[in-house]
Design a protein around this motif. Structure first.
Motif, PDB file in Angstrom:
ATOM      1  N   ALA A  12       0.829  -1.209   0.000  1.00 21.59           N
ATOM      2  CA  ALA A  12       0.000   0.000   0.000  1.00 21.59           C
ATOM      3  C   ALA A  12       0.861   1.255   0.000  1.00 21.59           C
ATOM      4  O   ALA A  12       0.623   2.202  -0.764  1.00 21.59           O
ATOM      5  N   LEU A  13       1.892   1.261   0.826  1.00 24.68           N
ATOM      6  CA  LEU A  13       2.757   2.437   0.911  1.00 24.68           C
ATOM      7  C   LEU A  13       3.617   2.614  -0.331  1.00 24.68           C
ATOM      8  O   LEU A  13       4.092   3.723  -0.614  1.00 24.68           O
ATOM      9  N   GLN A  17       4.290   8.182  -3.826  1.00 24.77           N
ATOM     10  CA  GLN A  17       5.542   8.599  -4.451  1.00 24.77           C
ATOM     11  C   GLN A  17       6.159   9.790  -3.733  1.00 24.77           C
ATOM     12  O   GLN A  17       5.452  10.669  -3.226  1.00 24.77           O
ATOM     13  N   GLU A  18       7.481   9.806  -3.711  1.00 20.91           N
ATOM     14  CA  GLU A  18       8.211  10.968  -3.250  1.00 20.91           C
ATOM     15  C   GLU A  18       8.121  12.010  -4.379  1.00 20.91           C
ATOM     16  O   GLU A  18       8.456  11.710  -5.522  1.00 20.91           O
ATOM     17  N   LEU A  55       6.953  19.373   3.212  1.00 23.18           N
ATOM     18  CA  LEU A  55       5.787  18.572   2.842  1.00 23.18           C
ATOM     19  C   LEU A  55       5.530  17.439   3.832  1.00 23.18           C
ATOM     20  O   LEU A  55       4.919  16.434   3.488  1.00 23.18           O
ATOM     21  N   LYS A  56       5.991  17.619   5.056  1.00 22.96           N
ATOM     22  CA  LYS A  56       5.883  16.559   6.063  1.00 22.96           C
ATOM     23  C   LYS A  56       4.439  16.108   6.270  1.00 22.96           C
ATOM     24  O   LYS A  56       4.134  14.907   6.230  1.00 22.96           O
ATOM     25  N   GLU A  57       3.544  17.036   6.475  1.00 23.57           N
ATOM     26  CA  GLU A  57       2.159  16.675   6.764  1.00 23.57           C
ATOM     27  C   GLU A  57       1.463  16.083   5.541  1.00 23.57           C
ATOM     28  O   GLU A  57       0.644  15.165   5.667  1.00 23.57           O
ATOM     29  N   GLU A  58       1.805  16.591   4.358  1.00 23.55           N
ATOM     30  CA  GLU A  58       1.204  16.051   3.135  1.00 23.55           C
ATOM     31  C   GLU A  58       1.606  14.599   2.909  1.00 23.55           C
ATOM     32  O   GLU A  58       0.778  13.762   2.534  1.00 23.55           O
ATOM     33  N   ILE A  59       2.874  14.293   3.173  1.00 18.42           N
ATOM     34  CA  ILE A  59       3.358  12.924   3.009  1.00 18.42           C
ATOM     35  C   ILE A  59       2.709  12.007   4.044  1.00 18.42           C
ATOM     36  O   ILE A  59       2.298  10.877   3.730  1.00 18.42           O
ATOM     37  N   GLN A  61      -0.226  12.359   5.468  1.00 17.07           N
ATOM     38  CA  GLN A  61      -1.615  12.132   5.104  1.00 17.07           C
ATOM     39  C   GLN A  61      -1.732  11.197   3.907  1.00 17.07           C
ATOM     40  O   GLN A  61      -2.623  10.342   3.853  1.00 17.07           O
ATOM     41  N   ALA A  62      -0.812  11.326   2.942  1.00 17.12           N
ATOM     42  CA  ALA A  62      -0.827  10.439   1.773  1.00 17.12           C
ATOM     43  C   ALA A  62      -0.609   8.988   2.182  1.00 17.12           C
ATOM     44  O   ALA A  62      -1.217   8.069   1.614  1.00 17.12           O
TER      45      ALA A  62
END
Length: 391
Positions: A12-13, A17-18, A55-59, A61-62
């Motif tokens: 799943a992870l 993508q980075e 982008l810590k929080e965006e990653i 949450q993704a």
């Protein structure tokens, strides 16, 4: 309910993508410590290459959304965000065969500069430079260093402007003096930043009247004779121009990259182009450009572009440089510097503080990208967006 295993979570992870490297987090080695409970709850750690990742929080949450989407039967999803700053190539350290060496380099044998590491505990060296004086370079360097320290990084700052040291005033350290322990000078520390300046070693009204070789020798001592310990970032506040001190820096230690500071007007940009050219000649990458004193906000909310409009941004685009941000003119910034409290601490909600914090996060991101391009991927290092495996 069917049992969930670690491979399902990793699959799943692997759909996340980075953003910069365009590879998934699992391939980049960013996922650690996957754990499952009998009830179907899952926890794991995402390791970034800088705590200042923008982008810590965006990653985060993704990752949560990917696990819930790909493994619908999962229970609670707990993500821990950690960071372990990476290091990469040694730019500008031209000894031995004259080429820059970093981790994983092909050694040229005897005389290879990579064996001579004056700062073995320092992962990344950032030079803050300008083409001319009076553009707010020291203000940027101070707030950059403090912002990185506030994010959780280990940070040092060297005031390399020997003829006009600003760090003692901007940190409110007028009377403190470094002490010796063994054969090493212990740097002063404030706001989580280790500090060294010629201003700590001389009286406030004493002028430094030195020729180039003496200035170069002093900078080398700040590098080799100070106990910097383990640092993620060592920031150099360089003097204006392209002289002896700049050359001493790049010839003595491996510089990860430079941050260029300018104001919008043409007279400043003309000198900035010389600084950019200098770093190109000594093989030091430009992490990006910050435009300071970009505008003044009037009482009605409109902006007065006192020194011209977006000159630095246009210059960065024309030169193919990353634009790290525009910082407005605010009286509070100068007041904070004079009082010894950087504006990212003393005026956290001001437009200038927010712009400087964002520029620091973007600079950290660019450091991680530079490290990856120096062979980080080959070593299993991911980065980009200030993120990666943390190896």
């Amino acid at each position: 309910m069917a049992a969930i295993d670690q491979q399902q979570i990793l699959r799943a992870l692997s759909t996340v993508q980075e953003p910069d490297l365009k590879k998934d987090l699992v391939t980049l080695g960013m996922i650690r410590n996957v754990s499952l409970t009998p009830e179907g709850d899952v926890s794991f750690t995402v390791v970034l290459t800088t705590p200042a990742c923008p982008l810590k929080e965006e990653i985060k949450q993704a990752c949560i959304e990917a696990v819930r989407r790909e493994v619908p039967e999962v229970g609670a999803v707990s993500v821990t965000m950690e960071a372990q700053v990476t290091t990469g190539c040694s730019h500008g350290h031209q000894q031995g065969d004259g080429h820059a060496h970093g981790e994983g380099h092909e050694c040229s044998g005897e005389g290879c500069g990579a064996h001579d590491k004056p700062l073995p505990g320092v992962k990344n060296i950032i030079a803050v430079a300008s083409g001319k004086g009076g553009v707010g370079k020291s203000t940027v360097a101070v707030n950059l260093a403090v912002s990185l320290a506030e994010s959780g990084a280990k940070v040092g700052l060297i005031d390399a402007d020997l003829y006009g040291p600003s760090i003692p005033t901007m940190f409110g350290l007028h009377s403190e003096k470094p002490v010796m322990e063994g054969k090493k000078i212990q740097p002063l520390e404030k706001y989580g930043v280790k500090l060294m300046s010629i201003g700590f070693l001389i009286e406030t009204d004493q002028a430094v009247i030195w020729r180039g070789p003496m200035a170069s020798s002093a900078i080398k001592q700040f590098i080799t004779d100070v106990d910097w310990g383990e640092l993620d970032y060592l920031v150099f506040d360089l003097p204006p121009g392209t002289g002896d001190i700049q050359l001493t820096l790049v010839q003595t230690i491996p510089v990860t990259g430079a941050v260029i500071v300018t104001t919008p007007q043409e007279v400043a940009l003309a000198d900035v182009s010389k600084a950019v050219s200098m770093f190109a000649k000594v093989q030091v990458p430009i992490l990006g450009l910050i435009e300071n004193m970009s505008w003044y906000e009037l009482p009605d909310g409109s902006k007065d572009f006192i020194f011209g409009r977006k000159g630095g941004e246009r210059f960065a685009k024309a030169q193919g440089l990353s634009f790290l941000g525009a910082v407005p003119i605010e009286s509070g910034v100068g007041e904070c510097g004079d009082s010894g409290t950087p504006c990212v601490i003393g005026r956290q909600d001001s437009a200038s503080a927010k712009a400087l914090k964002a520029a620091a996060m973007e600079a950290a991101r660019r450091v991680s990208i530079a490290n990856a391009s120096c062979g980080g991927e080959e070593r299993g290092h991911g980065c980009g967006s200030g993120c990666g495996c943390g190896n």
